[in-house]
Scaffold this active site. Structure first.
Site, PDB file in Angstrom:
ATOM      1  N   GLU A 117       0.831  -1.206   0.000  1.00 21.11           N
ATOM      2  CA  GLU A 117       0.000   0.000   0.000  1.00 21.11           C
ATOM      3  C   GLU A 117       0.867   1.259   0.000  1.00 21.11           C
ATOM      4  O   GLU A 117       1.991   1.254   0.498  1.00 21.11           O
ATOM      5  CB  GLU A 117      -0.860   0.046   1.268  1.00 21.11           C
ATOM      6  N   ARG A 185      -6.055  12.998  -9.706  1.00 20.35           N
ATOM      7  CA  ARG A 185      -6.348  12.413 -11.018  1.00 20.35           C
ATOM      8  C   ARG A 185      -7.727  12.837 -11.535  1.00 20.35           C
ATOM      9  O   ARG A 185      -7.930  12.946 -12.737  1.00 20.35           O
ATOM     10  CB  ARG A 185      -6.236  10.887 -10.963  1.00 20.35           C
ATOM     11  N   TYR A 224      -4.045   5.456 -22.684  1.00 17.82           N
ATOM     12  CA  TYR A 224      -4.728   4.990 -21.480  1.00 17.82           C
ATOM     13  C   TYR A 224      -4.274   5.820 -20.288  1.00 17.82           C
ATOM     14  O   TYR A 224      -3.066   6.042 -20.100  1.00 17.82           O
ATOM     15  CB  TYR A 224      -4.424   3.501 -21.231  1.00 17.82           C
TER      16      TYR A 224
END
Ligand SMILES: *[C@@H]1O[C@H](CO)[C@@H](O)[C@H](O)[C@H]1NC(C)=O
Ligand SMILES: *[C@@H]1O[C@H](CO)[C@@H](O)[C@H](O)[C@H]1NC(C)=O
Ligand SMILES: *[C@@H]1O[C@H](CO)[C@@H](O)[C@H](O)[C@H]1NC(C)=O
Ligand SMILES: *[C@@H]1O[C@H](CO)[C@@H](O)[C@H](O)[C@H]1NC(C)=O
Ligand SMILES: *[C@@H]1O[C@H](CO)[C@@H](O)[C@H](O)[C@H]1NC(C)=O
Length: 346
Positions: A117, A185, A224
């Site tokens: 993580e 983002r 992408y």
């Protein structure tokens, strides 16, 4: 006082170096790399990550990954003879596993902290100061580096797609399940879609792709958006390795610094958001690039020499410890694990 501590440390070190610490069960007849050698490193996994166990039958590290002399076990009865005991962070911070602090800790044994993580999702690590001797994580400065994926050299020439623009019908695609406005983002996405069309799939837009449909769908996109949900040093996930690279779309990346990406991926294989003064400039660049077949296909030249390897099995990550066991520092303690994790984070 200091002298005593020094002498004590020295004797522990000498003990580590010159005695064969009991390495457990040694069968007489040998048929594999574990029982054919006394030179075996024993890795004990204290509790399976996410409580999901895998088979450890046979000589797993050799059978699955061709890593010799590596015994991977999950039975706690190995504690006194294990060389490394591995603790996965999630179950530690959630209290589902506890450190065996009540047992005498063998002097040469290393305790390893393992997590995939980003720091923000590791919880409070202050209680773990001065406990661990090694880290197993995706960071490039970890003792055992376990990335989400990497590029490895191709063994032989493989047939390459000749026209990389064939079948492409969308300019920019993004698969997102956990959409949150506060994520960087999301801001970039919102600015970008004002400039160029962005096709969005995933739970957020209720257009979930099955695992079988994921890569074929991405392969029909020129670009992408391999956008990480957390911006953190070296935190580069399967969004780059699997979705973009394996899907055959040029990755537009948002995550750690350009330097971090350049350390693990060829610079002409991806486009970093930071390379543009504005998202508008990025959008214009993508549009122009898609129209220039020759320049666009240059983003795929890496495929002549490299192929993607994904890491998904905990056993492979654990077996990797054995490859580096002999070059680990003789003595190391993470006196402030929290600070180590938070260091150098953008
Ligand atoms: C012991 O194991 C290491 C690593 O697995 C290997 O490099 C070394 O050659 C082995 N030594 C002997 C004597 O087998
Ligand atoms: C972990 O998995 C085992 C076996 O599937 C199960 O018996 C046990 O209840 C699980 N424990 C937790 C805390 O989920
Ligand atoms: C050697 O190890 C394998 C698996 O680790 C085991 O199945 C086999 O019985 C062992 N050989 C002997 C002679 O104990
Ligand atoms: C394009 O699509 C066709 C039919 O779906 C497929 O057979 C072909 O392999 C695809 N070509 C590329 C370069 O992906
Ligand atoms: C591992 O950490 C413990 C606890 O801080 C320490 O006592 C021990 O010397 C360390 N061992 C090694 C091999 O670094």
């Amino acid at each position: 006082m200091k002298k005593h501590i020094f002498l004590f440390s020295l004797s522990v070190l000498l003990l580590c170096l010159f005695t064969e610490w009991p390495r457990g069960f040694q069968p007489l007849t040998a048929i594999n790399s574990i029982n054919s050698s006394e030179n075996v490193t024993t890795i004990l996994l204290w509790y399976w990550p996410f409580n999901k166990s895998y088979s450890l039958k046979g000589d797993v590290c050799w059978d699955l990954y061709r890593i010799p002399h590596c015994r991977l076990v999950d039975q706690r009865s190995w504690f006194s003879s294990a060389d490394v005991v591995v603790f996965h962070n999630r179950e530690l911070v959630e209290g589902r596993q506890k450190l065996p602090l009540d047992f005498p800790r063998p002097p040469c044994q290393r305790w390893a902290w393992m997590s995939l993580e980003a720091p923000a999702h590791n919880g409070n690590l202050r209680p773990y100061a001065g406990i661990f001797n090694m880290t197993i994580t995706y960071r490039r400065d970890a003792d055992i580096i376990v990335p989400y994926g990497e590029l490895i050299p191709k063994e032989a020439e493989e047939h390459l797609v000749e026209d990389v623009t064939l079948n492409k019908s969308s300019l920019v695609c993004w698969v997102v399940s956990n959409y949150q406005r506060r994520h960087k983002r999301s801001q970039v996405y919102n600015e970008l879609k004002a400039v160029v069309p962005v096709k969005v799939y995933g739970r957020w837009t209720k257009t979930h792709l099955t695992s079988g449909a994921l890569l074929p769908t991405i392969s029909r996109c020129y670009f992408y958006l391999a956008f990480e949900n957390t911006i953190s040093k070296d935190y580069i996930t399967e969004k780059l390795w699997r979705n973009a690279y394996q899907g055959g779309a040029v990755p537009v990346v948002l995550g750690p610094s350009l330097t971090d990406y350049n350390a693990v991926a060829p610079s002409n294989s991806f486009i970093h958001v930071d390379q543009f003064a504005s998202v508008k400039d990025l959008g214009k660049f993508l549009q122009e690039l898609a129209e220039d077949k020759k320049r666009y296909s240059e983003y795929f030249t890496w495929e002549q020499r490299w192929k993607v390897k994904l890491y998904t099995d905990w056993r492979e990550r654990l077996c990797k410890i054995c490859l580096q066991y002999n070059s680990l520092p003789q003595q190391k303690v993470y006196s402030d694990l929290e600070a180590w994790l938070k260091a150098n984070n953008e």
